[in-house]
Motif scaffolding. Structure first.
Motif, PDB file in Angstrom:
ATOM      1  N   ASP A  27       0.841  -1.210   0.000  1.00  0.00           N
ATOM      2  CA  ASP A  27       0.000   0.000   0.000  1.00  0.00           C
ATOM      3  C   ASP A  27       0.871   1.253   0.000  1.00  0.00           C
ATOM      4  OD1 ASP A  27      -1.685  -2.107   0.766  1.00  0.00           O
ATOM      5  OD2 ASP A  27      -2.959  -0.787   1.942  1.00  0.00           O
ATOM      6  N   ASP A  28       1.864   1.247   0.886  1.00  0.00           N
ATOM      7  CA  ASP A  28       2.769   2.387   0.986  1.00  0.00           C
ATOM      8  C   ASP A  28       3.500   2.594  -0.339  1.00  0.00           C
ATOM      9  OD1 ASP A  28       3.047   2.915   4.206  1.00  0.00           O
ATOM     10  OD2 ASP A  28       2.796   0.803   3.736  1.00  0.00           O
ATOM     11  N   ALA A  30       2.591   1.762  -3.322  1.00  0.00           N
ATOM     12  CA  ALA A  30       1.669   2.262  -4.344  1.00  0.00           C
ATOM     13  C   ALA A  30       1.422   3.759  -4.177  1.00  0.00           C
ATOM     14  CB  ALA A  30       0.353   1.493  -4.297  1.00  0.00           C
ATOM     15  N   PHE A  31       1.138   4.198  -2.960  1.00  0.00           N
ATOM     16  CA  PHE A  31       0.865   5.619  -2.751  1.00  0.00           C
ATOM     17  C   PHE A  31       2.114   6.460  -2.983  1.00  0.00           C
ATOM     18  CE2 PHE A  31       0.691   9.471  -0.170  1.00  0.00           C
ATOM     19  CZ  PHE A  31      -0.357  10.104  -0.832  1.00  0.00           C
ATOM     20  N   GLU A 111      -3.364   5.058   5.776  1.00  0.00           N
ATOM     21  CA  GLU A 111      -4.780   5.342   5.567  1.00  0.00           C
ATOM     22  C   GLU A 111      -5.262   6.475   6.467  1.00  0.00           C
ATOM     23  OE1 GLU A 111      -3.779   1.498   3.875  1.00  0.00           O
ATOM     24  OE2 GLU A 111      -3.432   2.306   5.881  1.00  0.00           O
ATOM     25  N   LYS A 132      -8.368   1.478   7.184  1.00  0.00           N
ATOM     26  CA  LYS A 132      -8.293   0.835   5.864  1.00  0.00           C
ATOM     27  C   LYS A 132      -9.704   0.599   5.320  1.00  0.00           C
ATOM     28  CE  LYS A 132      -4.022  -1.725   6.834  1.00  0.00           C
ATOM     29  NZ  LYS A 132      -3.072  -1.064   5.985  1.00  0.00           N
ATOM     30  N   HIS A 136     -10.207   2.259   1.645  1.00  0.00           N
ATOM     31  CA  HIS A 136     -10.054   1.379   0.486  1.00  0.00           C
ATOM     32  C   HIS A 136     -11.256   1.326  -0.457  1.00  0.00           C
ATOM     33  CE1 HIS A 136      -6.430  -1.000   2.307  1.00  0.00           C
ATOM     34  NE2 HIS A 136      -6.163   0.283   2.105  1.00  0.00           N
ATOM     35  N   LEU A 139     -11.170   4.078  -3.180  1.00  0.00           N
ATOM     36  CA  LEU A 139     -10.081   4.142  -4.149  1.00  0.00           C
ATOM     37  C   LEU A 139     -10.540   3.660  -5.517  1.00  0.00           C
ATOM     38  CD1 LEU A 139      -7.160   2.839  -1.908  1.00  0.00           C
ATOM     39  CD2 LEU A 139      -7.707   5.212  -2.494  1.00  0.00           C
ATOM     40  N   ARG A 142      -7.319  -1.316  -6.969  1.00  0.00           N
ATOM     41  CA  ARG A 142      -6.800  -2.020  -5.790  1.00  0.00           C
ATOM     42  C   ARG A 142      -5.838  -1.114  -5.031  1.00  0.00           C
ATOM     43  NH1 ARG A 142      -6.593  -6.894  -4.287  1.00  0.00           N
ATOM     44  NH2 ARG A 142      -4.354  -6.832  -3.940  1.00  0.00           N
ATOM     45  N   HIS A 143      -5.865  -1.161  -3.725  1.00  0.00           N
ATOM     46  CA  HIS A 143      -5.043  -0.297  -2.881  1.00  0.00           C
ATOM     47  C   HIS A 143      -3.550  -0.510  -3.040  1.00  0.00           C
ATOM     48  CE1 HIS A 143      -4.543  -3.613   0.059  1.00  0.00           C
ATOM     49  NE2 HIS A 143      -5.747  -3.929  -0.375  1.00  0.00           N
ATOM     50  N   THR A 144      -3.158  -1.552  -3.751  1.00  0.00           N
ATOM     51  CA  THR A 144      -1.743  -1.808  -4.009  1.00  0.00           C
ATOM     52  C   THR A 144      -1.299  -1.296  -5.381  1.00  0.00           C
ATOM     53  OG1 THR A 144      -2.298  -4.016  -4.782  1.00  0.00           O
ATOM     54  CG2 THR A 144      -1.659  -3.801  -2.459  1.00  0.00           C
ATOM     55  N   TYR A 149      -4.890   5.825  -6.337  1.00  0.00           N
ATOM     56  CA  TYR A 149      -4.841   7.052  -5.544  1.00  0.00           C
ATOM     57  C   TYR A 149      -5.001   8.323  -6.379  1.00  0.00           C
ATOM     58  CZ  TYR A 149      -3.230   3.694  -2.135  1.00  0.00           C
ATOM     59  OH  TYR A 149      -3.155   2.602  -1.313  1.00  0.00           O
TER      60      TYR A 149
END
Length: 178
Positions: A27-28, A30-31, A111, A132, A136, A139, A142-144, A149
């Motif tokens: 997740d981190d 990806a963002f 999050e 989360k 989520h 979004l 997918r959050h990954t 984002y």
């Protein structure tokens, strides 16, 4: 490069800096990759490598990242970790001695920081899993995935936020001194 008289080529030297950013998980990554696309354009003379830690405790992430990148040559190194279970003082010192700056997502986790960017209040009773569950579903993917984002967190939103952890990360990506 430009061509000089006589056919020789003159090279333009650009100061190039490198930054390693390691988040706790996918997740981190990806963002942070989404932010990198917005604030670190190609040709800026600043290259950024974004990675995900293997998860686990902050201490495990710090140990693994130091071991993995001990022979890597970066001008700056950052660890972006959750603040709900922050590294112990000894772990923080170990990271700093290895050349890493630490950013803690506040409140609590990625999050929590992103919900705060959106102007939402984070209750002291809410845990990371609840945050989360709040973020989520909103979004775009997918959050990954970095594209997830883009809709909620375009450049103007991220430039205007006062969330300290997001602002700090933005300054690193823009190659501004923190």
């Amino acid at each position: 490069m430009s061509k000089r008289k006589g056919g020789s080529i003159k090279k333009h030297l650009v100061a190039h800096t490198t930054l390693l950013v390691v988040g706790e998980g996918a997740d981190d990554k990806a963002f942070i990759t989404h932010m990198k696309a917005l604030f670190c354009p190609r040709g800026s003379g600043h290259s950024v490598k974004v990675e995900a830690g293997d998860g686990g405790s902050a201490g495990n992430i710090i140990t693994n990242v130091i071991r993995t990148h001990r022979n890597s040559d970066f001008d700056r190194r950052i660890l972006v970790l959750d603040s709900d279970l922050p590294p112990a003082q000894a772990e923080r010192r170990k990271a700093e001695q290895a050349g890493y700056d630490i950013i803690l997502w506040r409140p609590q986790c990625l999050e929590g920081a992103l919900l705060e960017v959106l102007g939402e209040r984070i209750g002291a009773h809410e845990n990371s899993q609840q945050l989360k569950q709040r973020l989520h579903p909103r979004l775009a993917d997918r959050h990954t995935e970095p594209a997830a984002y883009a809709e909620l967190f375009p450049r103007p939103v991220l430039e205007k936020t006062t969330n300290e952890s997001v602002c700090s990360l933005r300054h690193y990506l823009e190659n501004k001194k923190n």
